[in-house]
Design a protein around this motif. Structure first.
Motif, PDB file in Angstrom:
ATOM      1  N   ASP A  41       0.829  -1.202   0.000  1.00  0.00           N
ATOM      2  CA  ASP A  41       0.000   0.000   0.000  1.00  0.00           C
ATOM      3  C   ASP A  41       0.868   1.258   0.000  1.00  0.00           C
ATOM      4  OD1 ASP A  41       0.994  -0.202   2.543  1.00  0.00           O
ATOM      5  OD2 ASP A  41      -0.921   0.135   3.556  1.00  0.00           O
ATOM      6  N   PHE A  42       2.031   1.142  -0.612  1.00  0.00           N
ATOM      7  CA  PHE A  42       2.986   2.249  -0.696  1.00  0.00           C
ATOM      8  C   PHE A  42       3.665   2.164  -2.059  1.00  0.00           C
ATOM      9  CE2 PHE A  42       4.529  -1.373   1.697  1.00  0.00           C
ATOM     10  CZ  PHE A  42       5.634  -1.774   0.966  1.00  0.00           C
ATOM     11  N   PRO A  43       4.136   3.311  -2.586  1.00  0.00           N
ATOM     12  CA  PRO A  43       4.762   3.305  -3.914  1.00  0.00           C
ATOM     13  C   PRO A  43       6.216   2.824  -3.859  1.00  0.00           C
ATOM     14  CG  PRO A  43       4.706   5.528  -3.048  1.00  0.00           C
ATOM     15  CD  PRO A  43       3.999   4.657  -2.044  1.00  0.00           C
ATOM     16  N   VAL A  44       6.509   1.737  -4.553  1.00  0.00           N
ATOM     17  CA  VAL A  44       7.879   1.226  -4.635  1.00  0.00           C
ATOM     18  C   VAL A  44       8.485   1.738  -5.929  1.00  0.00           C
ATOM     19  CG1 VAL A  44       9.348  -0.820  -4.721  1.00  0.00           C
ATOM     20  CG2 VAL A  44       7.270  -0.844  -3.330  1.00  0.00           C
ATOM     21  N   THR A  45       9.613   2.442  -5.808  1.00  0.00           N
ATOM     22  CA  THR A  45      10.311   2.951  -6.983  1.00  0.00           C
ATOM     23  C   THR A  45      11.681   2.287  -7.065  1.00  0.00           C
ATOM     24  OG1 THR A  45      11.251   4.797  -5.739  1.00  0.00           O
ATOM     25  CG2 THR A  45       9.143   5.187  -6.830  1.00  0.00           C
ATOM     26  N   ARG A  55      21.467 -16.462  -4.624  1.00  0.00           N
ATOM     27  CA  ARG A  55      20.565 -15.579  -3.885  1.00  0.00           C
ATOM     28  C   ARG A  55      19.685 -14.811  -4.853  1.00  0.00           C
ATOM     29  NH1 ARG A  55      25.170 -13.372  -0.784  1.00  0.00           N
ATOM     30  NH2 ARG A  55      25.014 -11.744  -2.327  1.00  0.00           N
ATOM     31  N   LEU A  56      18.434 -14.662  -4.494  1.00  0.00           N
ATOM     32  CA  LEU A  56      17.548 -13.744  -5.200  1.00  0.00           C
ATOM     33  C   LEU A  56      17.711 -12.406  -4.495  1.00  0.00           C
ATOM     34  CD1 LEU A  56      15.313 -12.934  -7.166  1.00  0.00           C
ATOM     35  CD2 LEU A  56      13.655 -13.807  -5.500  1.00  0.00           C
ATOM     36  N   GLU A  57      18.335 -11.463  -5.165  1.00  0.00           N
ATOM     37  CA  GLU A  57      18.590 -10.139  -4.586  1.00  0.00           C
ATOM     38  C   GLU A  57      17.545  -9.171  -5.122  1.00  0.00           C
ATOM     39  OE1 GLU A  57      22.604  -9.357  -5.825  1.00  0.00           O
ATOM     40  OE2 GLU A  57      23.443 -10.710  -4.313  1.00  0.00           O
ATOM     41  N   VAL A  58      16.752  -8.627  -4.216  1.00  0.00           N
ATOM     42  CA  VAL A  58      15.697  -7.681  -4.579  1.00  0.00           C
ATOM     43  C   VAL A  58      15.948  -6.390  -3.808  1.00  0.00           C
ATOM     44  CG1 VAL A  58      13.215  -7.232  -4.544  1.00  0.00           C
ATOM     45  CG2 VAL A  58      14.049  -9.557  -4.962  1.00  0.00           C
ATOM     46  N   SER A  59      15.836  -5.265  -4.504  1.00  0.00           N
ATOM     47  CA  SER A  59      15.977  -3.977  -3.830  1.00  0.00           C
ATOM     48  C   SER A  59      14.927  -3.019  -4.356  1.00  0.00           C
ATOM     49  CB  SER A  59      17.383  -3.397  -4.031  1.00  0.00           C
ATOM     50  OG  SER A  59      17.617  -3.143  -5.392  1.00  0.00           O
ATOM     51  N   GLY A  60      14.568  -2.090  -3.511  1.00  0.00           N
ATOM     52  CA  GLY A  60      13.582  -1.093  -3.900  1.00  0.00           C
ATOM     53  C   GLY A  60      13.677   0.133  -3.023  1.00  0.00           C
ATOM     54  N   ARG A  61      12.965   1.146  -3.448  1.00  0.00           N
ATOM     55  CA  ARG A  61      12.932   2.393  -2.685  1.00  0.00           C
ATOM     56  C   ARG A  61      11.481   2.823  -2.549  1.00  0.00           C
ATOM     57  NH1 ARG A  61      16.450   7.228  -4.832  1.00  0.00           N
ATOM     58  NH2 ARG A  61      15.180   6.843  -6.657  1.00  0.00           N
ATOM     59  N   VAL A  62      11.150   3.357  -1.372  1.00  0.00           N
ATOM     60  CA  VAL A  62       9.817   3.869  -1.096  1.00  0.00           C
ATOM     61  C   VAL A  62       9.967   5.351  -0.774  1.00  0.00           C
ATOM     62  CG1 VAL A  62       7.780   3.699   0.383  1.00  0.00           C
ATOM     63  CG2 VAL A  62       9.097   1.632  -0.167  1.00  0.00           C
ATOM     64  N   GLU A  63       9.239   6.186  -1.495  1.00  0.00           N
ATOM     65  CA  GLU A  63       9.265   7.622  -1.228  1.00  0.00           C
ATOM     66  C   GLU A  63       8.120   7.959  -0.292  1.00  0.00           C
ATOM     67  OE1 GLU A  63       9.210   9.557  -5.008  1.00  0.00           O
ATOM     68  OE2 GLU A  63      11.164   8.755  -5.575  1.00  0.00           O
ATOM     69  N   ARG A  64       8.447   8.614   0.807  1.00  0.00           N
ATOM     70  CA  ARG A  64       7.457   8.963   1.825  1.00  0.00           C
ATOM     71  C   ARG A  64       7.549  10.451   2.140  1.00  0.00           C
ATOM     72  NH1 ARG A  64       5.171   4.450   3.948  1.00  0.00           N
ATOM     73  NH2 ARG A  64       6.290   2.499   3.732  1.00  0.00           N
ATOM     74  N   GLU A 102      17.436 -12.098  -0.521  1.00  0.00           N
ATOM     75  CA  GLU A 102      18.028 -10.948   0.158  1.00  0.00           C
ATOM     76  C   GLU A 102      17.258  -9.729  -0.319  1.00  0.00           C
ATOM     77  OE1 GLU A 102      22.434 -10.279   0.682  1.00  0.00           O
ATOM     78  OE2 GLU A 102      21.902  -8.630  -0.679  1.00  0.00           O
ATOM     79  N   LEU A 103      16.483  -9.155   0.569  1.00  0.00           N
ATOM     80  CA  LEU A 103      15.611  -8.028   0.238  1.00  0.00           C
ATOM     81  C   LEU A 103      16.134  -6.769   0.914  1.00  0.00           C
ATOM     82  CD1 LEU A 103      12.980  -6.805  -0.885  1.00  0.00           C
ATOM     83  CD2 LEU A 103      11.814  -7.714   1.117  1.00  0.00           C
ATOM     84  N   GLN A 104      16.398  -5.734   0.127  1.00  0.00           N
ATOM     85  CA  GLN A 104      16.855  -4.444   0.639  1.00  0.00           C
ATOM     86  C   GLN A 104      15.828  -3.391   0.264  1.00  0.00           C
ATOM     87  OE1 GLN A 104      21.026  -3.509  -0.173  1.00  0.00           O
ATOM     88  NE2 GLN A 104      21.278  -5.613  -0.903  1.00  0.00           N
ATOM     89  N   LEU A 105      15.376  -2.656   1.264  1.00  0.00           N
ATOM     90  CA  LEU A 105      14.367  -1.630   1.018  1.00  0.00           C
ATOM     91  C   LEU A 105      14.772  -0.339   1.726  1.00  0.00           C
ATOM     92  CD1 LEU A 105      11.637  -1.261  -0.427  1.00  0.00           C
ATOM     93  CD2 LEU A 105      10.535  -1.798   1.729  1.00  0.00           C
ATOM     94  N   THR A 106      14.764   0.755   0.970  1.00  0.00           N
ATOM     95  CA  THR A 106      15.088   2.070   1.518  1.00  0.00           C
ATOM     96  C   THR A 106      13.831   2.922   1.523  1.00  0.00           C
ATOM     97  OG1 THR A 106      17.335   1.924   0.653  1.00  0.00           O
ATOM     98  CG2 THR A 106      16.541   4.113   1.262  1.00  0.00           C
ATOM     99  N   ASN A 107      13.480   3.456   2.678  1.00  0.00           N
ATOM    100  CA  ASN A 107      12.374   4.402   2.810  1.00  0.00           C
ATOM    101  C   ASN A 107      12.993   5.794   2.897  1.00  0.00           C
ATOM    102  OD1 ASN A 107       9.549   2.987   3.578  1.00  0.00           O
ATOM    103  ND2 ASN A 107      11.257   1.728   4.268  1.00  0.00           N
ATOM    104  N   GLU A 108      12.681   6.649   1.921  1.00  0.00           N
ATOM    105  CA  GLU A 108      13.194   8.014   1.905  1.00  0.00           C
ATOM    106  C   GLU A 108      12.069   8.952   2.291  1.00  0.00           C
ATOM    107  OE1 GLU A 108      14.729   8.545  -2.028  1.00  0.00           O
ATOM    108  OE2 GLU A 108      16.619   7.578  -1.503  1.00  0.00           O
ATOM    109  N   TYR A 109      12.340   9.802   3.264  1.00  0.00           N
ATOM    110  CA  TYR A 109      11.320  10.707   3.799  1.00  0.00           C
ATOM    111  C   TYR A 109      11.559  12.127   3.315  1.00  0.00           C
ATOM    112  CZ  TYR A 109      10.351   6.822   6.892  1.00  0.00           C
ATOM    113  OH  TYR A 109      10.035   5.582   7.381  1.00  0.00           O
ATOM    114  N   GLY A 110      10.519  12.738   2.760  1.00  0.00           N
ATOM    115  CA  GLY A 110      10.594  14.130   2.318  1.00  0.00           C
ATOM    116  C   GLY A 110      11.462  14.279   1.087  1.00  0.00           C
TER     117      GLY A 110
END
Length: 188
Positions: A41-45, A55-64, A102-110
């Motif tokens: 329920d959030f935008p993954v960019t 390894r299945l390496e998955v990465s993403g970024r969420v803009e908040r 291996e899942l890497q997720l970055t949440n960027e605020y503002g």
């Protein structure tokens, strides 16, 4: 072109084709439909995926927005668990051969044009067998954290002191972590 060159030119794509399904350009597009899961329920960019060394390496970024920032790790871990669950529920995730996600997720605020960035980063590892078991049980996203190894990092207001937390070693570099209301670590 001589006959040998012609044969090599025809065989080269056939030799390279098996590795293409796990290449980042191909696999990222293949797994993108998992992002349309009800769990997300959030935008993954900047979504990326590849299979590398088993390894299945998955990465993403969420803009908040700035208003979504909290001093605990709840938001970061909930979004990581939701993405992990969405990947586990997708048949596309298991089409390739790999042993660990291996899942890497970055949440960027503002806005990221400030002189100091506000972000939360999580990196989790979970075995293929555990994902398949969770999938078979149709487990909620909140159950995934019991099966993964976690590293989390956060930096933001008011003091922009970085905080780290690991499920393997619950001590932090700064000693500033306690447990939040949900049982996740909280920065003080």
């Amino acid at each position: 072109m001589n006959a040998r060159g012609l044969v090599v030119a025809q065989l080269l794509p056939a030799l390279l084709l098996p590795g293409c399904a796990t290449h980042e350009m191909v696999l990222s597009r293949t797994l993108t439909p998992a992002l349309s899961s009800g769990e997300i329920d959030f935008p993954v960019t900047l979504f990326r995926a590849r299979v590398h060394r088993g390894r299945l390496e998955v990465s993403g970024r969420v803009e908040r927005s700035d208003g979504e920032y909290r001093t605990d790790f709840d938001t970061e871990l909930q979004s990581t668990a939701a993405l992990c669950a969405a990947l586990a529920q997708s048949d596309l995730t298991f089409e390739n051969d790999w042993d660990e996600l291996e899942l890497q997720l970055t949440n960027e605020y503002g806005t990221q044009t400030r002189w100091k960035n506000t972000l939360g980063y999580t990196k989790v590892s979970i075995s293929r067998e555990a994902l398949l078991e969770l999938r078979k049980r149709n487990a909620p996203a909140s159950a995934y954290s019991q099966y993964w190894r976690l590293f989390a990092y956060k930096v933001g207001p008011p003091d922009y002191v970085p905080y780290e937390w690991s499920s393997v070693d619950s001590r932090t570099n700064s000693g500033q972590v306690g447990l939040g209301s949900s049982g996740w670590p909280r920065c003080r």
